[in-house]
Motif scaffolding. Structure first.
Motif, mmCIF file in Angstrom:
data_model
loop_
_atom_site.group_PDB
_atom_site.id
_atom_site.type_symbol
_atom_site.label_atom_id
_atom_site.label_comp_id
_atom_site.label_asym_id
_atom_site.label_seq_id
_atom_site.Cartn_x
_atom_site.Cartn_y
_atom_site.Cartn_z
ATOM 1 N N SER A 1 102.143 -9.127 -37.766
ATOM 2 C CA SER A 1 101.071 -9.674 -36.809
ATOM 3 C C SER A 1 101.422 -8.937 -35.597
ATOM 4 N N ILE A 2 100.324 -8.723 -34.622
ATOM 5 C CA ILE A 2 100.188 -8.023 -33.371
ATOM 6 C C ILE A 2 101.149 -8.631 -32.593
ATOM 7 N N GLU A 3 101.538 -9.994 -32.790
ATOM 8 C CA GLU A 3 102.405 -10.784 -31.860
ATOM 9 C C GLU A 3 103.742 -10.458 -31.810
ATOM 10 N N GLU A 4 104.136 -9.436 -32.834
ATOM 11 C CA GLU A 4 105.317 -9.026 -32.999
ATOM 12 C C GLU A 4 105.813 -7.670 -32.201
ATOM 13 N N LEU A 5 104.586 -7.246 -31.547
ATOM 14 C CA LEU A 5 104.727 -6.109 -30.844
ATOM 15 C C LEU A 5 104.818 -6.335 -29.409
ATOM 16 N N SER A 6 105.400 -5.574 -28.436
ATOM 17 C CA SER A 6 105.293 -5.852 -27.072
ATOM 18 C C SER A 6 103.844 -5.608 -26.646
ATOM 19 N N ASN A 7 104.011 -6.413 -25.400
ATOM 20 C CA ASN A 7 102.614 -6.579 -24.751
ATOM 21 C C ASN A 7 101.921 -5.046 -24.325
ATOM 22 N N GLU A 8 102.681 -3.935 -24.226
ATOM 23 C CA GLU A 8 102.109 -2.671 -23.975
ATOM 24 C C GLU A 8 101.849 -2.209 -25.228
ATOM 25 N N GLU A 9 102.743 -2.161 -26.317
ATOM 26 C CA GLU A 9 102.367 -1.907 -27.722
ATOM 27 C C GLU A 9 101.076 -2.335 -28.120
ATOM 28 N N ALA A 10 100.806 -3.580 -27.929
ATOM 29 C CA ALA A 10 99.765 -4.260 -28.626
ATOM 30 C C ALA A 10 98.278 -3.889 -27.482
ATOM 31 N N GLU A 11 98.708 -3.711 -26.360
ATOM 32 C CA GLU A 11 97.521 -3.162 -25.497
ATOM 33 C C GLU A 11 96.940 -1.746 -25.905
ATOM 34 N N LYS A 12 97.828 -1.045 -26.324
ATOM 35 C CA LYS A 12 97.597 0.484 -26.818
ATOM 36 C C LYS A 12 96.595 0.291 -27.943
ATOM 37 N N ILE A 13 96.909 -0.518 -29.115
ATOM 38 C CA ILE A 13 96.215 -0.796 -30.185
ATOM 39 C C ILE A 13 94.996 -1.361 -29.857
ATOM 40 N N TRP A 14 94.640 -2.288 -29.094
ATOM 41 C CA TRP A 14 93.301 -2.951 -28.767
ATOM 42 C C TRP A 14 92.493 -1.655 -28.038
ATOM 43 N N ASN A 15 93.098 -0.812 -27.351
ATOM 44 C CA ASN A 15 92.229 0.137 -26.618
ATOM 45 C C ASN A 15 92.186 1.274 -27.322
ATOM 46 N N SER A 16 92.910 1.437 -28.472
ATOM 47 C CA SER A 16 92.851 2.780 -29.218
ATOM 48 C C SER A 16 91.647 3.032 -30.011
ATOM 49 N N LYS A 17 91.024 4.273 -30.132
ATOM 50 C CA LYS A 17 89.720 4.662 -30.761
ATOM 51 C C LYS A 17 90.305 4.840 -32.333
ATOM 52 N N ASP A 18 91.581 4.908 -32.500
ATOM 53 C CA ASP A 18 91.922 4.958 -33.993
ATOM 54 C C ASP A 18 91.854 3.909 -34.839
ATOM 55 N N TYR A 19 91.576 2.738 -34.132
ATOM 56 C CA TYR A 19 91.767 1.346 -34.685
ATOM 57 C C TYR A 19 90.110 0.556 -34.770
ATOM 58 N N CYS A 20 89.911 0.122 -35.693
ATOM 59 C CA CYS A 20 88.852 -0.935 -35.828
ATOM 60 C C CYS A 20 89.084 -2.289 -35.970
ATOM 61 N N ALA A 21 88.355 -3.256 -35.794
ATOM 62 C CA ALA A 21 88.635 -4.624 -35.692
ATOM 63 C C ALA A 21 87.533 -5.202 -36.542
ATOM 64 N N GLN A 22 88.236 -6.088 -37.712
ATOM 65 C CA GLN A 22 87.224 -6.798 -38.533
ATOM 66 C C GLN A 22 87.587 -8.189 -38.875
ATOM 67 N N LEU A 23 86.471 -9.069 -38.879
ATOM 68 C CA LEU A 23 86.811 -10.426 -39.090
ATOM 69 C C LEU A 23 87.881 -10.487 -40.244
ATOM 70 N N LYS A 24 88.998 -11.568 -39.916
ATOM 71 C CA LYS A 24 89.853 -12.141 -40.697
ATOM 72 C C LYS A 24 89.151 -13.196 -41.732
ATOM 73 N N LEU A 25 88.940 -12.760 -43.205
ATOM 74 C CA LEU A 25 88.396 -13.673 -44.007
ATOM 75 C C LEU A 25 89.463 -14.611 -44.476
ATOM 76 N N ASP A 26 88.743 -15.838 -44.881
ATOM 77 C CA ASP A 26 89.643 -16.976 -45.367
ATOM 78 C C ASP A 26 89.106 -17.330 -46.782
#
Length: 211
Positions: A1-26
Motif C-alpha cells: 500500500s502507498i500508505e506505508e510510504l512517507s508523504n514525501e515518497e508517496a508524492e514522488k510516485i504520484w508525480n513520477s513519469k515512471d508510473y501509471c495509474a490503473q483502476l483497481k478492479l474487484d
C-alpha cells in the motif's frame, strides 16, 4: 500500500513519469491462455494440494471460444469481473461484483453459462506473460503494454469488446484520477512502475495500491 510510504515518497510516485495509474478492479485474477483452436482460463496461483492451476475455462465459455489464432502461445494476465452486483444463483443472492464473479467462476459450467446469458463476464486485461510462445516477463511493463495495444486491435476488430477490456493506464494527473475514482464509488487505483518486470508470486514496491 502507498500508505506505508512517507508523504514525501508517496508524492514522488504520484508525480513520477515512471508510473501509471490503473483502476483497481474487484474481481478474480485470471491467466488467459490463447490457443489456435480454443483458449484456457486458469487461476494465477497453483493449488497447495495439486500444485496445478485451477481451471476456470468452462466457466468463461465466451472467452474460451473467442478465437485469436494469430496469437497462439500468448498468456494474458487480468481480472475477470461480472458486470452486475446482484445475482441469484438459486442458493445465494450476491451483493457485489466480487461476490457475483466468484459465484459464476466457482459454480458448475452449466449454471455459469446460464447466469451469464445476456451479460457475460468481462475479462479486464492489464499484462502479458508470454507473447506468441515467447516469455516476455523480463520486458519492461511499458513494452508489455504496447503488446496489449496490438492484440486489442485484433480483439476489437472481431467484435470482442463486450468480452474483453484493456485496463486504462493514466500517465498524467494521477492523483486527480484517483480522486475521481473514489468519488464514483470505486475502491482505488494501482500505481505501476513502467520499468518493472513481471515477477510471479512476489510482492514488490514497484506496484502499489492506493485505496
Amino acid at each position: 500500500s502507498i500508505e506505508e510510504l512517507s508523504n514525501e515518497e508517496a508524492e514522488k510516485i504520484w508525480n513520477s513519469k515512471d508510473y501509471c495509474a490503473q483502476l483497481k478492479l474487484d474481481g478474480n485474477r485470471i491467466l488467459f491462455h490463447i490457443g489456435s483452436t480454443s483458449n484456457r482460463a486458469t487461476t494465477r496461483r497453483k493449488s497447495d494440494v495439486t500444485f496445478l492451476f485451477s481451471e476456470k475455462t468452462d466457466n468463461m465459455p465466451y472467452q474460451r471460444d473467442f478465437l485469436l489464432p494469430g496469437y497462439a502461445g500468448t498468456i494474458l494476465d487480468g481480472e475477470a469481473v461480472m458486470p452486475v452486483a446482484n445475482l441469484g444463483t438459486g442458493s445465494v443472492i450476491t451483493s457485489s461484483e466480487l461476490q457475483s464473479t466468484s459465484a459464476v467462476l466457482n459454480c458448475s459450467p452449466e449454471l455459469s453459462r446460464k447466469l451469464q446469458e445476456g451479460r457475460p463476464i468481462i475479462y479486464h486485461i492489464f499484462d502479458v506473460v508470454y507473447w506468441k510462445g515467447e516469455n516476455v516477463m523480463g520486458h519492461s511493463y511499458r513494452s508489455r503494454l504496447e503488446l496489449l495495444d496490438e492484440i486489442f486491435e485484433d480483439i476489437n476488430s472481431k467484435g470482442g469488446s463486450n468480452l474483453f477490456s484493456k485496463v486504462q493506464s493514466v500517465y498524467e494527473k494521477k492523483q486527480m484520477y484517483y480522486c475521481n475514482v473514489i468519488f464514483i464509488g470505486k475502491e482505488g487505483v494501482m500505481l505501476k512502475n513502467l520499468n518493472s518486470t513481471y515477477e510471479p508470486g512476489k510482492r514488490t514496491w514497484l506496484w502499489l495500491k492506493a485505496k
